[in-house]
Design a protein around this motif. Structure first.
Motif: not given
Lengths: 179, 179
Positions: A6, A10, A13, A81, A84-86
DNA sequence: GGAGCCATGTAACATGTTACATGATTAT
DNA sequence: ATAATCATGTAACATGTTACATGGCTCC
């Protein structure tokens, strides 16, 4: 948990990057304040992410013979991604700290040895704090950027790193004051 | 660096212990504030230290059929541990922190999502801090023990853990104040 | 021509986690 | 009886580090 995955997603991204660029971020830049990885870990992970269809690889010619591999995130990658972030993850176990381990066993030290260890740690952390504060004032002049921007992410973790160093120093000084 | 080796030697140096006792220290007690290991890592390391002649193993019968292995440090073990304790090691790389990694990528969050993550982290760290402060006042009544005693080692790392949690919370609150 | 950086990779090893495995003791 | 805890171990896997390996570019 594949956290490296991740971290790479990130970064890619944010913008297309090569493995070398990512490794540089890990070792020289702000990321070093909370994550790091060597190139020997980054390159295999990039290949794995490519196989999994989360990123794509494009060869860019720098000169006739000299190429670099630029990686770009795919829609599938963006989706994973974002998921995962949330996520709302549980509190991580406290980080390991060899210095604290040594301090824990202070019963085997003379007061002189103990204060020498503490003094040495103070020097190291003061140096580290000075560096972080220098970056902070140079980059932001201590004025936080607008929230939820890329610059704000950079700012937040830098601020966090500064507080972490200050707190470590506060602890060391409390210990020294009792000597 | 084999830090686990020295953690085990230090504990066994305090008093003879079994692998189970050591694992309990790592998971329930003060050590959890800066070091931890699972039994699956402890038992093989104890065997290795025994082979290396740094500790000895004695079978103690609890009942007819039920035995435990008590480990005791040898002179060679004491020597190696003392040498490690006096080492002056370089500053460790900053510890990895998945929460900070998420915050770093806040450009992909809405302000609502960001403050939700921060709120959740506040709750977790407040809980953790309350627990540590409870242990502190229960055990020491906030009065530090005499320096260079076993109790003082316990006290120092507990104090350090409290400061660490307070500093993490300070960071989270600064971030929330800007929302 | 040499130092330092750009650029990518693999192999061997060290460390740490999860799951598998077993069996006794103690308290309810 | 059954759940929690005491007690010890191994196997497979995941993660991370060090060392090995190669070669081009840029500045001095």
């Amino acid at each position: 948990m594949r956290t490296l995955k991740y971290a790479l997603l990130g970064l890619i991204n944010r913008q297309s990057m090569s493995g070398y660029d990512i490794t540089r971020e890990f070792n020289n830049n702000k990321l070093a304040n909370f994550w790091h990885a060597k190139h020997s870990q980054v390159y295999p992970e990039l290949n794995r992410l490519t196989e999994e269809g989360l990123i794509t690889c494009e060869l860019v010619n720098l000169t006739d013979k000299f190429e670099k591999k630029m990686y770009t995130i795919t829609d599938a990658g963006k989706k994973e991604f974002a998921a995962w972030l949330s996520e709302d993850e549980p509190l991580a176990p406290t980080p390991k700290d060899v210095f604290r381990l040594r301090m824990y066993f202070c019963e085997n030290m003379t007061p002189q040895e103990l204060s020498q260890h503490l003094d040495n740690a103070v020097l190291q952390h003061e140096k580290s704090l000075a560096k972080l504060m220098h970056i902070m004032s140079d980059t932001y002049g201590n004025v936080p950027p607008e929230i939820c921007t890329q610059a704000y992410g950079d700012y937040m973790v830098l601020e966090g790193a500064i507080l972490r160093e200050k707190s470590y120093l506060e602890w060391l000084h409390k210990c020294l004051d009792r000597m």
